[in-house]
Write an enzyme that holds these catalytic residues in place. Structure first.
Site, PDB file in Angstrom:
ATOM      1  CG  HIS A   1       8.868  10.323 -21.044  1.00  0.00           C
ATOM      2  ND1 HIS A   1      10.028  10.222 -19.884  1.00  0.00           N
ATOM      3  CD2 HIS A   1       8.949   9.208 -21.591  1.00  0.00           C
ATOM      4  CE1 HIS A   1      10.376   8.849 -20.348  1.00  0.00           C
ATOM      5  NE2 HIS A   1       9.638   8.513 -21.313  1.00  0.00           N
TER       6      HIS A   1
ATOM      7  NE  ARG B   1     -10.086   6.647 -34.128  1.00  0.00           N
ATOM      8  CZ  ARG B   1     -10.122   5.361 -34.882  1.00  0.00           C
ATOM      9  NH1 ARG B   1     -11.277   4.731 -34.346  1.00  0.00           N
ATOM     10  NH2 ARG B   1      -9.138   4.753 -35.663  1.00  0.00           N
TER      11      ARG B   1
ATOM     12  CB  ALA C   1     -19.159  11.831 -35.403  1.00  0.00           C
TER      13      ALA C   1
ATOM     14  CG  ASP D   1     -23.238  12.649 -33.736  1.00  0.00           C
ATOM     15  OD1 ASP D   1     -24.171  12.890 -33.033  1.00  0.00           O
ATOM     16  OD2 ASP D   1     -22.169  13.291 -33.621  1.00  0.00           O
TER      17      ASP D   1
ATOM     18  N   GLY E   1     -14.198  10.199 -20.753  1.00  0.00           N
ATOM     19  CA  GLY E   1     -13.410  10.877 -21.604  1.00  0.00           C
ATOM     20  C   GLY E   1     -12.415  11.813 -20.817  1.00  0.00           C
ATOM     21  CB  THR E   2      -9.089  12.861 -20.959  1.00  0.00           C
ATOM     22  OG1 THR E   2      -8.933  12.833 -22.499  1.00  0.00           O
ATOM     23  CG2 THR E   2      -8.624  11.395 -20.621  1.00  0.00           C
ATOM     24  N   GLY E   3     -11.407  14.825 -21.996  1.00  0.00           N
ATOM     25  CA  GLY E   3     -11.896  16.459 -22.282  1.00  0.00           C
ATOM     26  C   GLY E   3     -10.623  16.851 -23.282  1.00  0.00           C
ATOM     27  CG  LEU E   4      -6.618  16.306 -22.693  1.00  0.00           C
ATOM     28  CD1 LEU E   4      -5.662  15.580 -22.365  1.00  0.00           C
ATOM     29  CD2 LEU E   4      -6.383  17.965 -22.789  1.00  0.00           C
ATOM     30  N   GLY E   5      -9.470  15.285 -26.420  1.00  0.00           N
ATOM     31  CA  GLY E   5      -9.586  14.848 -27.870  1.00  0.00           C
ATOM     32  C   GLY E   5     -10.036  16.251 -28.570  1.00  0.00           C
TER      33      GLY E   5
END
Length: 469
Positions: free
Chosen positions: A263, A373, A375, A400, A430-434
């Site tokens: 935050h 998501r 995939a 997929d 992408g951030t590589g966190l998903g």
């Protein structure tokens, strides 16, 4: 060395050990008092019967003048008929043997070859007081006496013997004659006590084991039952509950710290983007300012994902509930199918099984949503989701037909901020966190997740979580 207390584990073991020995000692000492083979005083009812025998014998032989005429008849069972059927003893068969001695203890009329000779001689020699009748068992032959009797105008002593069908407490008496039986009886007596001891020890141990399994599954609940039982287990239970409480506080503090940091990072990031926008307005578009804005957007996306992760994880270890699988994922899969069809891709999924999961719903829903998501995004035109249950374990397969991931990188894609070297990730921004968020969520539910090569040609993600019992 501290003395054992009954509330302690070793105190209970010590007490049960000595209590078992005490019971065995009591039995061993008590059995001889009930052993009819031991000379005992004739009970009143038996004494009354002996006196009745004496009176009847005196009456029958009252007309005999010589003892030599009486002895052969009285001491020979075939010649002397049973006196009275009413006198049949409850332990015998009614066939009494009668023996006479003079006042000096000499046996009259019985021949040495008679099987009862040794028994009656031994019994007579063991009598200490002639005015106190005694009784003793020899094998199956019970002897009683002496009783004073007057025959042929002279005084004698009467002894009565009879066949003894079954001595009281015969089994217990047999224990004294057989060490093996005594050992077996000791084991039999001690078995209930040892079973109780084993149960008393296993119960708190089992409660502690179940509590540890719950913690391993991510359920950090304090169990008051752990603080009961022997003092050793009670102290272990108190320590275990303190540990669970400390872990709860530590996880909550860590999750709140992550939320607070994420935050707080938004404020300088917002100022950075505003400064970049002002610079663009004054100086016009440039590659450098565009690059700054792109990286700022990516950083904002990462912070947004971290905030989402922290919101889901805060106290998630304490907020577990039992939920049907259909309520968790059925609506989600329907929505994702609609989104996939809008991009021209085929999305198929199995019917959600009618089972339940003990979970933190937002976290477990997000885990499957991230994988599906990905995939949909990376698949060319086909995505499949299937469910399989075996041994109370739920397996979810997401396939997929995209470009996939190099085999040597399959184990690395769940690391935070990891970027795949192929076009599957480079063009996505992408951030590589998903997948890292997904892996964390599955691990919190005592599950596993792994990536494989899909039969469709792309990536296959396999999720396994334990179902609620």
């Amino acid at each position: 060395m501290q003395l054992p207390f009954i509330t302690s584990l070793y105190g209970r073991i010590f007490a049960i050990f000595w209590f078992t020995l005490f019971l065995v000692l009591i039995v061993v000492l008590a059995i001889p008092h009930f052993d009819p083979r031991k000379q005992t005083e004739v009970p009143p009812e038996r004494l009354e019967q002996l006196l009745t025998f004496r009176d009847q014998i005196e009456s029958r032989f009252s007309h005999f003048n010589r003892i030599e005429e009486i002895v052969p008849i009285l001491t020979e069972p075939k010649r002397f008929k049973k006196i009275d059927d009413k006198n049949k003893d409850k332990h015998g068969d009614g066939r009494q043997r009668f023996f006479l001695t003079d006042y000096e203890g000499r046996l009259l009329g019985t021949e040495r070859r008679d099987l009862s000779y040794k028994a009656i001689r031994n019994f007579i020699s063991s009598i200490e007081r002639s005015d106190k009748p005694m009784m003793r068992l020899y094998g199956r032959f019970m002897l009683s006496g002496p009783v004073p009797i007057k025959l042929a105008d002279d005084n004698y002593f009467l002894y009565v013997g009879m066949k003894w069908n079954e001595p009281p407490l015969g089994f217990l008496i047999g224990l004294l004659d057989s060490p093996i039986r005594l050992l077996l009886a000791t084991m039999l007596v001690s078995t209930p006590l040892l079973l109780w001891l084993a149960w008393a020890l296993s119960q708190p141990a089992r409660r502690l084991e179940n509590a540890a399994k719950r913690v391993a599954k991510g359920t950090f609940d304090i169990d008051p039952k752990l603080e009961k039982g022997p003092s050793e287990f009670k102290q272990a239970g108190i320590s275990f509950n303190h540990m669970v409480e400390s872990v709860n506080h530590m996880i909550s503090r860590q999750q709140r710290l992550l939320s607070d940091i994420s935050h707080e990072l938004r404020s300088p990031l917002t100022r950075l983007r505003m400064a970049n926008a002002l610079a663009t307005r004054k100086q016009g578009e440039s590659a450098e300012l565009t690059r700054i804005d792109t990286e700022a957007q990516r950083l904002e996306m990462m912070i947004g994902q971290l905030l989402e992760l922290s919101r889901m994880q805060v106290d998630s270890h304490n907020q577990r509930e039992r939920q049907p699988l259909s309520s968790l994922w059925e609506a989600l899969l329907v929505d994702l199918k609609f989104e996939a069809e809008q991009t021209g891709k085929t999305f198929t999924f199995d019917e959600v099984p009618e089972r339940s999961l003990h979970c933190h719903p937002p976290l477990i829903i997000s885990a499957l949503e991230n994988v599906v998501r990905n995939a949909i995004y990376y698949g060319k035109d086909k995505v499949q989701v299937s469910f399989h249950i075996q041994d109370n374990q739920l397996d979810i397969y997401v396939n997929d037909n995209g470009d996939g991931v190099p085999e040597e990188e399959l184990e690395s894609i769940f690391r935070p901020f990891y970027r795949v070297s192929t076009a599957r990730d480079r063009h996505s921004g992408g951030t590589g966190l998903g997948l890292a968020i997904t892996e964390n969520a599955i691990r919190q539910h005592n599950g596993t997740i792994k990536a494989l090569k899909s039969p469709l040609g792309g990536l296959k993600v396999e999720i396994s979580v334990p179902l609620a019992l």
